[in-house]
Design a protein around this motif. Structure first.
Motif, short mmCIF file in Angstrom:
data_model
loop_
_atom_site.label_atom_id
_atom_site.label_comp_id
_atom_site.label_asym_id
_atom_site.label_seq_id
_atom_site.Cartn_x
_atom_site.Cartn_y
_atom_site.Cartn_z
N PRO A 197 20.21 26.22 -5.43
CA PRO A 197 18.94 26.52 -4.85
C PRO A 197 17.38 25.85 -5.82
CG PRO A 197 20.03 28.32 -6.84
CD PRO A 197 20.87 27.31 -6.20
N ALA A 198 18.09 24.71 -6.83
CA ALA A 198 16.98 24.31 -6.64
C ALA A 198 17.21 23.31 -5.80
CB ALA A 198 17.60 23.16 -8.38
N LEU A 199 17.66 22.47 -5.33
CA LEU A 199 17.97 21.37 -3.96
C LEU A 199 16.83 21.57 -3.59
CD1 LEU A 199 21.83 19.90 -5.33
CD2 LEU A 199 19.57 18.41 -5.38
N ALA A 200 17.64 22.96 -2.81
CA ALA A 200 16.80 23.69 -1.67
C ALA A 200 15.43 23.67 -1.51
CB ALA A 200 18.17 24.62 -1.22
N GLU A 201 14.78 24.29 -2.90
CA GLU A 201 13.66 23.99 -3.53
C GLU A 201 13.11 22.57 -3.20
OE1 GLU A 201 11.52 26.80 -2.91
OE2 GLU A 201 12.79 27.90 -3.00
N LEU A 202 14.01 21.52 -3.90
CA LEU A 202 13.18 19.96 -3.45
C LEU A 202 13.46 19.62 -2.33
CD1 LEU A 202 15.17 18.68 -7.24
CD2 LEU A 202 13.05 18.81 -6.58
N ASP A 203 14.08 20.10 -1.60
CA ASP A 203 14.30 19.78 -0.14
C ASP A 203 12.89 19.92 0.44
OD1 ASP A 203 16.45 17.85 -0.52
OD2 ASP A 203 18.34 19.72 0.38
N ARG A 204 12.39 21.23 0.06
CA ARG A 204 11.37 21.44 0.66
C ARG A 204 10.31 21.33 0.06
NH1 ARG A 204 9.88 27.59 0.83
NH2 ARG A 204 7.53 27.93 2.16
N LEU A 205 10.06 20.46 -0.86
CA LEU A 205 9.00 19.88 -1.46
C LEU A 205 8.97 18.63 -1.14
CD1 LEU A 205 9.52 21.04 -5.29
CD2 LEU A 205 7.46 21.37 -3.59
N LEU A 206 10.20 17.58 -1.06
CA LEU A 206 9.93 16.77 -0.21
C LEU A 206 9.61 16.62 1.36
CD1 LEU A 206 12.78 14.95 -2.33
CD2 LEU A 206 10.41 14.43 -1.92
N ALA A 207 10.37 17.60 1.94
CA ALA A 207 9.46 17.88 3.74
C ALA A 207 8.57 17.97 3.42
CB ALA A 207 9.81 19.28 3.86
N GLU A 208 7.81 18.15 3.06
CA GLU A 208 5.99 18.06 2.70
C GLU A 208 5.70 16.87 2.43
OE1 GLU A 208 4.15 21.53 0.25
OE2 GLU A 208 5.52 22.67 1.02
N LYS A 264 12.34 22.98 -11.42
CA LYS A 264 12.60 22.74 -12.92
C LYS A 264 13.50 23.42 -13.46
CE LYS A 264 10.56 21.46 -17.17
NZ LYS A 264 11.35 22.00 -17.46
N GLN A 265 13.01 24.74 -13.18
CA GLN A 265 13.37 25.14 -13.76
C GLN A 265 14.92 26.34 -13.52
OE1 GLN A 265 10.93 29.11 -14.89
NE2 GLN A 265 9.32 27.99 -15.83
N LEU A 266 15.22 26.50 -12.10
CA LEU A 266 16.56 26.53 -11.57
C LEU A 266 17.26 25.49 -12.19
CD1 LEU A 266 15.50 27.31 -8.11
CD2 LEU A 266 16.63 29.07 -9.26
N GLY A 267 16.98 24.12 -12.13
CA GLY A 267 18.01 22.85 -12.43
C GLY A 267 18.42 22.78 -14.46
N ASP A 268 17.46 23.15 -14.82
CA ASP A 268 17.93 23.46 -16.24
C ASP A 268 18.66 24.62 -16.54
OD1 ASP A 268 15.47 21.56 -16.60
OD2 ASP A 268 14.03 23.08 -17.60
N MET A 269 19.00 25.27 -15.31
CA MET A 269 19.01 26.53 -15.64
C MET A 269 20.97 26.58 -15.00
SD MET A 269 16.78 29.83 -15.28
CE MET A 269 17.68 30.76 -15.78
N ASN A 270 20.66 25.48 -14.76
CA ASN A 270 22.32 24.72 -13.94
C ASN A 270 22.38 25.67 -12.71
OD1 ASN A 270 22.91 23.56 -16.35
ND2 ASN A 270 23.93 24.64 -17.11
N ARG A 271 22.08 25.92 -12.19
CA ARG A 271 21.18 26.66 -10.50
C ARG A 271 20.80 25.44 -9.94
NH1 ARG A 271 18.53 32.68 -12.13
NH2 ARG A 271 20.31 32.96 -14.01
N TYR A 272 22.16 25.00 -9.87
CA TYR A 272 21.67 23.60 -9.05
C TYR A 272 21.11 23.64 -6.90
CZ TYR A 272 23.52 21.89 -13.15
OH TYR A 272 23.37 21.20 -14.13
#
Length: 170
Positions: A127-138, A117-125
């Motif tokens: 790495p934010a997507l990479a973290e979300l992919d990791r979460l969605l893999a789980e 969320k914080q990465l996305g809020d800071m326009n670091r899309y």
């Protein structure tokens, strides 16, 4: 009363989960359930959480900094400090605290979600997507993670994939 580390600065389980289950919104439910995986047991940290909830965020951040001097790899304290720093608009420091938290506890789902969320809020899309992919893999069906990813995909112009994710949420 058991406190949990969720996206809501650690709320008592009774208020977080009961409220979320009464609501029909699956996104609220999914976000609230993140905290149930990690109860907050340390009485000092619970007291600090109460201060944060009452608005004394700057004071809580100072207490968390002192706490972390004695317990530098405590993932719960790192997560809470990141939340406090973010609320104080010290975003780079918040990201550093979240990175340290995830190094200490890679399976801390609420912290990883907050990091995305914080990465996305800071326009670091990316790495934010990479973290979300990791979460969605789980947890592939988690509507909260899917909604976060759909929003970022729309921002970066991946409209087709974003629309697919939005339609799967409906």
């Amino acid at each position: 009363e058991i406190y949990t580390l969720s996206l809501h600065d650690a709320l008592p389980i009774s208020s977080t989960v009961e409220t979320a289950t009464k609501e029909t919104d699956p996104f609220t439910r999914a976000a609230a359930q993140l905290g149930t995986k990690r109860p907050l047991r340390d009485p000092q940290l619970r007291r600090i959480v109460s201060e944060m909830r009452e608005g004394a965020v700057a004071h809580a951040e100072k207490e968390l900094t002192a706490y972390l001097a004695a317990h530098p790899r405590d993932p719960d304290a790192l997560f809470l400090r990141a939340r406090a720093l973010y609320r104080l608009d010290r975003c780079e420091e918040a990201l550093e605290a979240l990175r340290a938290c995830l190094e200490a506890a890679p399976d801390f789902t609420a912290a990883r979600s907050e990091y995305a969320k914080q990465l996305g809020d800071m326009n670091r899309y990316v790495p934010a997507l990479a973290e979300l992919d990791r979460l969605l893999a789980e947890v592939p069906g988690n509507p909260h993670f899917r909604q976060m990813k759909a929003r970022i995909l729309a921002i970066v112009g991946e409209n087709e994939e974003s629309l697919q994710m939005w339609s799967s949420l409906a």
